[in-house]
Design an enzyme around this catalytic site. Structure first.
Site, mmCIF file in Angstrom:
data_model
loop_
_atom_site.group_PDB
_atom_site.id
_atom_site.type_symbol
_atom_site.label_atom_id
_atom_site.label_comp_id
_atom_site.label_asym_id
_atom_site.label_seq_id
_atom_site.Cartn_x
_atom_site.Cartn_y
_atom_site.Cartn_z
ATOM 1 N N SER A 76 0.831 -1.209 0.000
ATOM 2 C CA SER A 76 0.000 0.000 0.000
ATOM 3 C C SER A 76 0.864 1.257 0.000
ATOM 4 C CB SER A 76 -0.968 0.000 1.184
ATOM 5 O OG SER A 76 -0.260 -0.039 2.401
ATOM 6 N N GLU A 77 1.990 1.257 0.737
ATOM 7 C CA GLU A 77 2.912 2.387 0.712
ATOM 8 C C GLU A 77 4.351 1.921 0.833
ATOM 9 O OE1 GLU A 77 -0.723 4.489 1.198
ATOM 10 O OE2 GLU A 77 0.018 2.949 2.530
ATOM 11 N N THR A 78 5.223 2.689 0.205
ATOM 12 C CA THR A 78 6.667 2.550 0.361
ATOM 13 C C THR A 78 7.184 3.908 0.804
ATOM 14 O OG1 THR A 78 6.822 0.863 -1.368
ATOM 15 C CG2 THR A 78 8.853 2.040 -0.816
ATOM 16 N N HIS A 125 1.232 4.482 8.879
ATOM 17 C CA HIS A 125 1.917 3.223 9.178
ATOM 18 C C HIS A 125 3.300 3.158 8.533
ATOM 19 C CE1 HIS A 125 0.309 1.811 5.283
ATOM 20 N NE2 HIS A 125 1.148 0.800 5.379
#
Length: 163
Positions: A76-78, A125
């Site tokens: 979902s995110e880096t 997160h």
């Protein structure tokens, strides 16, 4: 494409092998933020890429590279993190006053967030994942230090809680 040597159930499947070029000055981790150690597959995964050299981070080519890496991680995110250089500005520049000097117990880092398809301004997160990596894997940050993250639009503070 090639036939995978890994079985999924009783069926064979094809895998697409891609080579992602990660420069030597980067280290990568995948961290499950909010994970419960008693439950498998819990938490919210984020990739963290620690970029050691920060000289040309703002260049368009580098931002395209970050987007490509985030797409390869397919999470979902880096988060991309690098040391923040506090620059002093001209004393006569009233539009851009000099930032306050860093305190001894504050360590400053830049952070940018990418989904597989776009850059996003903030990700909770991924920020916690990056703070965890910095506290665990860098020698210049001590448990009593605060980490100050400089995002594209804001500043965030991370501190270790009591153990």
């Amino acid at each position: 494409h090639r036939l995978s040597p890994i079985l999924h159930g009783s069926e064979r499947w094809y895998e697409l092998v891609r080579t992602v070029k990660i420069p030597r000055n980067c280290q990568c981790w995948v961290v499950d933020a909010f994970a419960d150690p008693k439950k498998r597959s819990s938490g919210n995964p984020a990739a963290v890429v620690f970029v050691r050299e920060s000289t040309d981070i703002q260049r368009e080519k580098t931002l395209i590279w970050m987007q490509h890496i985030a797409k390869e991680f397919n999470l979902s995110e880096t988060a991309f993190v690098w040391t923040h250089q506090i620059e002093s500005s001209d004393d006569n520049d009233t539009d851009h006053p000099a930032p306050p000097p860093a305190k001894d117990n504050e360590k400053h880092y830049n952070i940018r967030y990418f989904t597989p398809s776009t850059e996003v301004p903030l990700c909770g997160h991924a920020t916690l994942a990056a703070a965890s990596i910095i506290y665990q894997h860098t020698k210049d940050v001590q448990p009593a230090d605060s980490i100050i993250f400089h995002t594209k639009e804001d500043t965030l503070r991370a501190v270790l809680g009591p153990s």
